[in-house]
Design an enzyme around this catalytic site. Structure first.
Site, PDB file in Angstrom:
ATOM      1  N   GLY A  43       0.776  -1.239   0.000  1.00  0.00           N
ATOM      2  CA  GLY A  43       0.000   0.000   0.000  1.00  0.00           C
ATOM      3  C   GLY A  43       0.804   1.282   0.000  1.00  0.00           C
ATOM      4  N   ASP A 103      -5.329   1.981  10.583  1.00  0.00           N
ATOM      5  CA  ASP A 103      -6.734   1.684  10.863  1.00  0.00           C
ATOM      6  C   ASP A 103      -6.815   1.321  12.351  1.00  0.00           C
ATOM      7  OD1 ASP A 103      -9.384   1.067  10.455  1.00  0.00           O
ATOM      8  OD2 ASP A 103      -9.011  -0.848   9.508  1.00  0.00           O
ATOM      9  N   PHE A 152     -14.101   2.682   3.865  1.00  0.00           N
ATOM     10  CA  PHE A 152     -13.081   1.895   3.160  1.00  0.00           C
ATOM     11  C   PHE A 152     -12.650   2.664   1.915  1.00  0.00           C
ATOM     12  CE2 PHE A 152     -11.249  -1.372   0.494  1.00  0.00           C
ATOM     13  CZ  PHE A 152     -10.449  -2.024   1.414  1.00  0.00           C
ATOM     14  N   ARG A 165      -5.087   0.363  -7.019  1.00  0.00           N
ATOM     15  CA  ARG A 165      -3.904   0.990  -6.396  1.00  0.00           C
ATOM     16  C   ARG A 165      -3.376   2.139  -7.249  1.00  0.00           C
ATOM     17  NH1 ARG A 165      -2.046  -2.311  -2.153  1.00  0.00           N
ATOM     18  NH2 ARG A 165      -2.277  -4.537  -2.462  1.00  0.00           N
TER      19      ARG A 165
HETATM   20  P1  5GP Z   1      -4.432  -1.921  10.825  1.00  0.00           P
HETATM   21  O1  5GP Z   1      -3.526  -2.984  11.344  1.00  0.00           O
HETATM   22  O2  5GP Z   1      -4.011  -0.526  11.174  1.00  0.00           O
HETATM   23  O3  5GP Z   1      -5.856  -2.182  11.197  1.00  0.00           O
HETATM   24  O4  5GP Z   1      -4.454  -2.116   9.263  1.00  0.00           O
HETATM   25  C1  5GP Z   1      -3.675  -1.389   8.407  1.00  0.00           C
HETATM   26  C2  5GP Z   1      -3.751  -1.971   7.027  1.00  0.00           C
HETATM   27  O5  5GP Z   1      -5.113  -2.359   6.698  1.00  0.00           O
HETATM   28  C3  5GP Z   1      -3.358  -0.938   5.989  1.00  0.00           C
HETATM   29  O6  5GP Z   1      -1.977  -0.959   5.741  1.00  0.00           O
HETATM   30  C4  5GP Z   1      -4.174  -1.373   4.796  1.00  0.00           C
HETATM   31  O7  5GP Z   1      -3.486  -2.366   4.076  1.00  0.00           O
HETATM   32  C5  5GP Z   1      -5.434  -1.984   5.384  1.00  0.00           C
HETATM   33  N1  5GP Z   1      -6.528  -0.993   5.429  1.00  0.00           N
HETATM   34  C6  5GP Z   1      -7.061  -0.396   6.505  1.00  0.00           C
HETATM   35  N2  5GP Z   1      -8.037   0.459   6.161  1.00  0.00           N
HETATM   36  C7  5GP Z   1      -8.121   0.388   4.801  1.00  0.00           C
HETATM   37  C8  5GP Z   1      -8.943   1.055   3.833  1.00  0.00           C
HETATM   38  O8  5GP Z   1      -9.810   1.895   4.109  1.00  0.00           O
HETATM   39  N3  5GP Z   1      -8.710   0.731   2.536  1.00  0.00           N
HETATM   40  C9  5GP Z   1      -7.778  -0.178   2.142  1.00  0.00           C
HETATM   41  N4  5GP Z   1      -7.642  -0.394   0.849  1.00  0.00           N
HETATM   42  N5  5GP Z   1      -6.984  -0.817   3.034  1.00  0.00           N
HETATM   43  C10 5GP Z   1      -7.156  -0.532   4.343  1.00  0.00           C
END
Ligand code: 5GP
Length: 180
Positions: A43, A103, A152, A165
Site C-alpha cells: 500500500g 486503521d 473503506f 492501487r
Molecule cells: P491496521 O492494522 O491498522 O488495522 O491495518 C492497516 C492496514 O489495513 C493498511 O496498511 C491497509 O493495508 C489496510 N486498510 C485499513 N483500512 C483500509 C482502507 O480503508 N482501505 C484499504 N484499501 N486498506 C485498508
C-alpha cells in the site's frame, strides 16, 4: 464528486500539497542527518515514492517490508506475519516507517515493536491516512497526512482485491456497487 462506484475523498492536488508539506516537515526534522525510510508493502509504495522526492537535505536510504495479517476480513486480527523483511541491519539508524493508512494500528504496532528490538536509534512513523476512530493499539504516528472517517478507501496505493492501487485520487468505495 461521485463517479458511480466511487466518491472522491482526496483529489490529486490535495494529495500533492499534503505530501509536499510532510516532506518539508521531515526535511526540517532530519536536516543533515541520515534516514532509512522503510515502506510497508504494498500500500505505501506510491505515497513513499512521492514522499522521498519531497525530502531535501537529508541522506535518505530506502528499504521495504511486506507483512500480512492472518485475518482474511478487512477487520485486522492483529496477528501479523512478516512476508518480506528488511535487507540490512538498522542498528543505530534513524528509521521512518511509511504506511498508507493506520486503521486499528495493530499492524504498525507489530512492525514498530519488531524494529525496536533490532537496536535502531529511533523509529518514527509517517502514515498518509489515519482512521483514528478505529484505533485498537497505542501506536501513534509522528507524521500524518489526513485523518479520515471510518470508510473503506482505495487509490493512491490502496487496493480492493488488488485493484485500484493506481488511481491517483483517494476514493471511498461504494459497498453497494459491483466492483469489476
Ligand atoms: P491496521 O492494522 O491498522 O488495522 O491495518 C492497516 C492496514 O489495513 C493498511 O496498511 C491497509 O493495508 C489496510 N486498510 C485499513 N483500512 C483500509 C482502507 O480503508 N482501505 C484499504 N484499501 N486498506 C485498508
Amino acid at each position: 464528486m461521485h463517479t458511480g462506484e466511487f466518491e472522491v475523498l482526496l483529489g490529486t492536488e490535495e494529495i500533492q500539497a499534503k505530501v509536499k508539506e510532510l516532506g518539508e516537515a521531515i526535511s526540517r526534522d532530519y536536516a543533515g542527518k541520515e534516514l532509512l525510510v522503510v515502506g510497508v508493502l504494498k500500500g505505501a509504495f506510491i505515497f513513499m515514492a512521492d514522499l522521498v522526492r519531497e525530502i531535501k537535505g537529508v541522506r535518505v536510504t530506502m528499504d521495504f517490508m511486506d507483512v500480512s495479517s492472518y485475518g482474511l476480513s478487512t477487520l485486522s486480527s492483529g496477528e501479523v506475519r512478516i512476508m518480506k523483511d528488511l535487507e540490512c541491519s538498522i542498528e543505530g539508524l534513524n528509521v521512518l516507517l511509511v504506511e498508507d493508512i493506520i486503521d486499528t494500528g495493530l499492524t504498525l504496532a507489530y512492525i514498530k515493536e519488531s524494529l525496536m528490538r533490532r537496536g535502531p536509534k529511533e523509529v518514527k512513523i509517517c502514515s498518509f491516512l489515519d482512521k483514528p476512530s478505529r484505533r485498537r493499539s497505542e501506536v501513534a504516528a509522528d507524521y500524518i497526512g489526513y485523518s479520515i472517517p471510518d470508510e473503506f478507501v482505495v487509490g493512491y496505493g490502496l487496493d480492493y482485491a488488488e485493484k485500484y492501487r493506481n488511481y491517483p485520487m483517494v476514493c471511498i468505495l461504494d459497498p453497494s456497487a459491483n466492483h469489476k
